[in-house]
Design an enzyme around this catalytic site. Structure first.
Site, PDB file in Angstrom:
ATOM      1  N   ASP A 154       9.804 -35.316 -57.436  1.00  0.00           N
ATOM      2  CA  ASP A 154       8.817 -36.695 -57.475  1.00  0.00           C
ATOM      3  C   ASP A 154       8.483 -36.976 -58.745  1.00  0.00           C
ATOM      4  OD1 ASP A 154       6.547 -38.158 -57.086  1.00  0.00           O
ATOM      5  OD2 ASP A 154       5.151 -36.462 -56.751  1.00  0.00           O
ATOM      6  N   SER A 177      -1.099 -37.217 -53.766  1.00  0.00           N
ATOM      7  CA  SER A 177      -1.188 -38.232 -54.821  1.00  0.00           C
ATOM      8  C   SER A 177      -2.612 -38.308 -55.125  1.00  0.00           C
ATOM      9  CB  SER A 177      -0.488 -39.594 -54.000  1.00  0.00           C
ATOM     10  OG  SER A 177      -0.201 -40.413 -55.208  1.00  0.00           O
ATOM     11  N   HIS A 216       7.480 -36.972 -53.118  1.00  0.00           N
ATOM     12  CA  HIS A 216       6.007 -36.968 -53.278  1.00  0.00           C
ATOM     13  C   HIS A 216       5.279 -36.452 -51.999  1.00  0.00           C
ATOM     14  CE1 HIS A 216       2.867 -38.644 -55.501  1.00  0.00           C
ATOM     15  NE2 HIS A 216       2.645 -39.792 -54.667  1.00  0.00           N
TER      16      HIS A 216
END
Lengths: 474, 474
Positions: A416, A159, A441
């Site tokens: 995701d 991320s 994710h």
């Protein structure tokens, strides 16, 4: 006989799950590094330092040239990322790697000004550049300390941490030899890049389970709007249906509830792992499927929506939901979490980080909760007295013009919702996109699990192979 | 008949020189760009801006994809670099290039805080990173304004400007497509890199003219030391010999004189161009040869040394030399110039820029005037209340680990004492070293001149060819 056979299978399963659990519990050592409060202005805080927390594990390290696996800490206490990044720990022995996870400044316990850190002007030193300089200085010092100046360093991150891992290779290729940027929405940082993908993707994740979930969610939000339009009597009906601790008294509190609900869907989609996890909240395995089941089984559409939101928020196990404690509206429409970390992230979302636009009820199933550069400017001015520089991130962090970089893997899971902000096709031989089919994710960064989809097993193998290649090149 | 033929040749020569002169006088337009005072902290000066001065020339520009030739302004008023960088102006028409020279913050008229700029804490925003961000934001805006988002940008720079040109490609490859870093001592920025080359090279330049120059300079400095050891009577003798306006009263003023002399030799070597120039002082053509001639023709060794120093300082044409006005001791042993620009450079030499060590009278012909990290730390703490971070430049600006970069030419002249701090051999196909045989400090960036050595003509042709290649690649 049949019974005892069944018992045996149950027992074996329990032992196996226990082993997996044990394996997932990766021990670490910890320490603190004195890093400069301000790397970019010697006249502001001079050579004053603060203690940056870091975790490390050297038990697998081969001091004769073994690499350093560095995780670029992101928006939270570093322990959480250590636990959620089992992939790195699992492969470290195969590479003889030293593993180190420094914590991002202004998160966890790495506070440059202690309790004053979140007040102006102290908050101003929370920038991507300062955090990267922390890591660059720290890693340079670490290599010297380890007498490992010839060791290569591979950066990992998920991320925002994945963005940092890529940025570190962009800006400090003298220090970082290659990066795995997992689920990193890099292209979103360009003002001309993608910003409208997010809630569309969350919506699609639920549609993919059952089209009726999509219909019922849309219907439920419409019914809520109808009730809200009736005034207090309607708001009270909503309060009861959602088991809210506090009365909804106005449009603002009603809209807060809408944000609270949308946030639950965001989290279920982002964290749609095939097994229960405690990362960013406690969720069951396949939470999107579980959430969709709640919607389908609701006694009415509102009840179904409320039960689905509860899949994320029920971790508190309370009798009523305190939507103001559980969800904070902030500069990130995908959520900022709660606590001091939420302030830090909110400030970053007001400054250098560009985030998705809001929901529009056209390309997604959510209420119209817009988030535009204009709304952001108003919010950030009001909250911090600052105006975001929309164009900065694309200038400073290369935007969508990254082709001159090298040695970066961009991995993205097709479940995701962040995928659309990332890099999903190869840019060159050494800027490689790795799809994670069946992954949410940064699933690829997590420890292996018997419930892993084949797509993530394959992705991890590819990643390992590419890293091996980087390490073996001169 | 013979006479008139000779006259004709003389006339043609005069016309030719006049034409060269005219050609060298490159006209510009000028403007100001509002750039952020602090790019890296929104809570310090918010969105406050200052006016960055820039020069440009668009008369040769092909708006259908013509490139932008950007000179990375360095430590002085930008007009001086415009004049001294005729190469860019001469080749611009061949490339249909837009030429732009932004001025470095804190130099010339580009002062973020006006007259307060040189006081703490305002001086703290004079950093390489801020200057690079100025250029990155400016160039991004310029492309938009010109509707030239597809135009490539080639960076040019000499000396520190050459470092900036390379750094811009290192850090902003999304904006800079290729760089010509002329006489840029990049490797010197690594604490483990070369630092002892400088006065050795200055010395060698004089030895190469005549070994006797070297012997006489060493002898003269020895004689001076003997005189200084005699006390006031000796110092007065030195004052008379050097035609100093002020009496030398102590060791400090005597050492200042030594620095003043060494500085003249530095300048003659750096600016050893084959024709008279007015860049960083007025010098005759081949000043090293001229200086050496003065030494050889001195009525005594001291007189020779004094006359040689006068080659550089005689630009003032005064009857006596004011060594305290003409030379300032500062954090750069190669000189900081005078005026506000000298303060700015001194501060940079105290912070991010790593400079040569001093002279040692062993590997060079100069007195022992040391400059070490320890002396620097003391000086910078005393002068600015700050302590340099020795390791920072190598971390932030890649040090000697630049092999992952691309599209940079490193040119160095073999007469230039800075050469030893630069990159003098190819690192890869796209990190190319171009030697400038017979060239002093970034001679290749200057306008062509009938007195140019063949080496610089060849170097410029190679540079042009490589730039053409960058521009034609996809």
């Amino acid at each position: 006989m049949v019974a005892s056979h069944k018992n045996m299978i149950f027992l074996l399963k329990a032992v196996f799950l226990l082993l997996v659990q044990c394996k997932a519990d990766f021990p670490y050592k910890e320490d603190y590094f004195d890093t400069y409060i301000d790397h970019f202005n010697l006249m502001s805080y001079g050579n004053k330092t603060f203690k940056m927390h870091y975790l490390y594990q050297d038990q697998n390290w081969n001091p004769n040239g073994g690499p350093i696996f560095f995780y670029a800490g992101n928006e939270g206490p570093i322990e959480g990322f250590w636990t959620a990044t089992g992939f790195v720990h699992e492969i470290a022995p195969q590479f003889g790697a030293y593993v180190v996870f420094p914590e991002h400044r202004y998160y966890g316990t790495s506070l440059p000004f202690g309790n004053f850190s979140f007040q102006p002007p102290y908050l101003g030193l929370l920038t991507v550049e300062q955090a990267m300089a922390d890591y660059a200085v720290f890693l340079t010092d670490l290599k010297k300390r380890l007498n490992a100046t010839n060791s290569k360093i591979i950066a990992f991150g998920g991320s925002y941490g994945g963005m940092l891992a890529a940025y570190m290779r962009f800006k400090y290729p003298n220090i970082i030899d290659g990066s795995l940027a997992a689920s990193a929405p890099l292209y979103m940082q360009d003002p001309d890049g993608p910003h409208d993908f997010f809630f569309q993707h969350v919506t699609q994740d639920f549609r993919d389970i059952n089209e009726k979930c999509y219909d019922l969610v849309k219907l439920a939000f419409n019914l809520m709007d109808d009730l809200a339009a009736q005034g207090q009597i309607g708001l009270d009906r909503i309060q009861a249906e959602f088991k809210l601790c506090n009365r909804l008294t106005d449009d603002q509190s009603y809209r807060h509830l809408l944000g609270w609900i949308r946030n639950a869907f965001t989290m279920m989609a982002m964290l749609d792992y095939p097994y229960p996890t405690g990362f960013m909240g406690n969720l069951p395995g396949f939470p999107v499927k579980v959430g969709c089941g709640k919607i389908l089984n609701g006694t009415n559409p509102l009840n179904g929506l409320a039960e689905a939101a509860g899949v994320f928020y029920n971790s508190s196990n309370e009798k009523c939901f305190d939507i103001f404690a559980e969800f904070i509206e902030c500069a990130d429409p995908t959520g900022c979490g709660t606590g001091p970390d939420a302030i830090a992230w909110d400030y970053q979302a007001c400054t250098e980080l560009s985030l998705p636009r809001g929901s529009n009820n056209i390309t997604d199933m959510f209420p119209v909760l817009p988030w535009t550069p204009e709304l952001r400017a108003v919010y950030c001015q009001k909250t911090y007295g600052i105006t975001p520089r929309e164009e900065w991130a694309a200038i400073q962090f290369l935007g969508q013009k990254i082709q001159s970089a090298s040695n970066i893997i961009f991995s993205n899971g097709n479940l995701d919702p962040w995928m659309g902000g990332g890099i999903n096709k190869d840019i060159s031989n050494s800027l490689v996109a790795v799809p994670v089919i069946g992954g949410a994710h940064h699933l690829d960064l997590r420890a292996s699990n018997p419930l892993d989809p084949p797509g993530v097993i394959e992705a991890r193998e590819r990643e390992k192979g590419i890293i091996r290649q980087w390490l073996s090149s001169p």
